[in-house]
Design an enzyme around this catalytic site. Sequence first.
Site, PDB file in Angstrom:
ATOM      1  N   ASP A 338      -6.267   2.913  -7.130  1.00  6.92           N
ATOM      2  CA  ASP A 338      -6.826   2.107  -7.843  1.00  6.92           C
ATOM      3  C   ASP A 338      -8.043   2.514  -8.701  1.00  6.92           C
ATOM      4  OD1 ASP A 338      -8.230   2.157  -5.435  1.00  6.92           O
ATOM      5  OD2 ASP A 338      -9.290   0.701  -5.634  1.00  6.92           O
ATOM      6  N   GLU A 339      -8.340   1.984  -9.835  1.00  4.99           N
ATOM      7  CA  GLU A 339      -9.721   1.981 -10.444  1.00  4.99           C
ATOM      8  C   GLU A 339      -9.846   3.445 -11.010  1.00  4.99           C
ATOM      9  OE1 GLU A 339     -12.076  -1.728  -8.722  1.00  4.99           O
ATOM     10  OE2 GLU A 339     -11.994   0.022  -7.508  1.00  4.99           O
TER      11      GLU A 339
END
Length: 408
Positions: A338-339
Site C-alpha cells: 500500500d501507499e
Amino acid sequence: MTRNDRTTPRTARVLGSLLLVAAAGAFTLGAAPAPPEAPVTPLNQVVPAPASVTPGGAPYRLTRATAVRVDGSAEVRRVGGYLAGILRPSTGYPLPLTEHGAGGIRLHLEKGGFGAEGYRLRSGPTGVTLTASAPAGLFHGVQTLRQLLPAAVEKKTVQHQDWRIAGGTVEDRPRYAYRGAMLDVSRHFFTVAQVERYIDELALYKVNELHLHLSDDQGWRIAINSWPRLAGYGGASEVGGGKGGFYTQAEYRHLVSYAAARYVEVVPEIDMPGHTNAALASYAKLNCDGVAPPRYTGTEVGFSSLCVSKDVTYTFVDDVIKELAALTPGRYLHIGGDEAHSTSHADYVTFMDRVQPIVAKYGKKIIGWHQLTGAHPRRARWPSTGGWTAPVRPRRSRSHRPPATARG
C-alpha cells in the site's frame, strides 16, 4: 421486702433482654450476606449475534457443586480447562473437570451439521450442554457462555453474586470463514502481554485471524537473524520518539502459540516496497543511493521505497520471508503493497512480480492491500475499505492503484 429486693428480678429481665438483642445482632453481623440476584442476560444479547436463538425454560445457576464435564479427548479437556480457568477466580467455585456424572456444564463433540466452528448451547435448570463437531466450535460456544453470565465473571477476584444462564437454545455458526482484526505494532510497539490481552479480546468475540503489522517506516518489530540490525536498530523507534521495541523469535513463536490455543491464526505483515524506512535506516545498501536515512518518528506515508533495481533487495526479501514463514504455521503471509507513492508504477509491478513467487516458494498464501491489484497479483486475499474480498485474479492496470482509488 426491701426496695432493692423488689427491683432485682426486673433488672435481671432487662439485662437478659439486652443480652438476647446483642446476641441476635452478633449473629446477624456474622452471617454471610446473600448474593444479589443479577438479571439474567437474554440469549440473543451476544456479540456477534447468533444464527438462531430459542429462549425458554428456567435458567441454570452455577453453584459450588457445578462441575465441567468433558469428553475424553485432549482438545475437549483443554477447552474445558480454559473455561474453568476463567470462571474460578470470580465465582470462587472449584469447578472440577470430570468425564462422569450429570448436570453442570457439559462440553461434547458429536457428528452433525455444525461445521468446523459452529456449536449448539442448551441451557436449563439442570445444566448447560455445549455441542459441536470440532473443538473450535466448543471454544466459540464457551465465548457465548461467558457473555451470557454477568459481566463480573471476568474479574480476577471472588464476586459474591448470583451466576445464572438463561434457559433455552442457541445455535450458531460463522457467516464468514475469515474474521480478522489488525494490530499495528510498528507505529507504536505493544509488549507481549499487551498482545496477549488483545488476542483474548478477539477470542471473546470469535475473531479468528490476527493480522500483525510488523514493519513500517517507524519501526521493525520482528527479529530476523540474517539481518540483525532490522530489529536492533530499526526497532528502536516509534511514533512520537518512544524507545520502540521488537519481538524475539521466541516471543513471536509464543504469541503464535497463544493465539492458536484460542483458535486465532496469526497473519504477519512485512509491508513493502513502501513503508520501509525502518529497514532502509538499518541497512544503507537497501537504498538506491547507498545512504541510510535517519529513523522516522512521524506519521506521514508514501515517502520510502526499497530499491527495486538492486539484487540485494530480493536477497533481503527472500531472507526475511524465509525466516518469517518458518516461524509462522498459519496459511498466510501479508506483503503490504500500500501507499508506495515514491515507487513508479513500472517498478511497483516489477517488484511485486518478483516478490510474490518468493512467498509461494516458502509455502504461504499471499495477502496484500488492495493496491496490489494494480500489479499482477497471484490468487490472493486483499483487504479494501469495504472489507475482505474474494480471491484476486491478475489484471492489467495503468496504475498500481486500482482505478476507483485513482479517481479518489
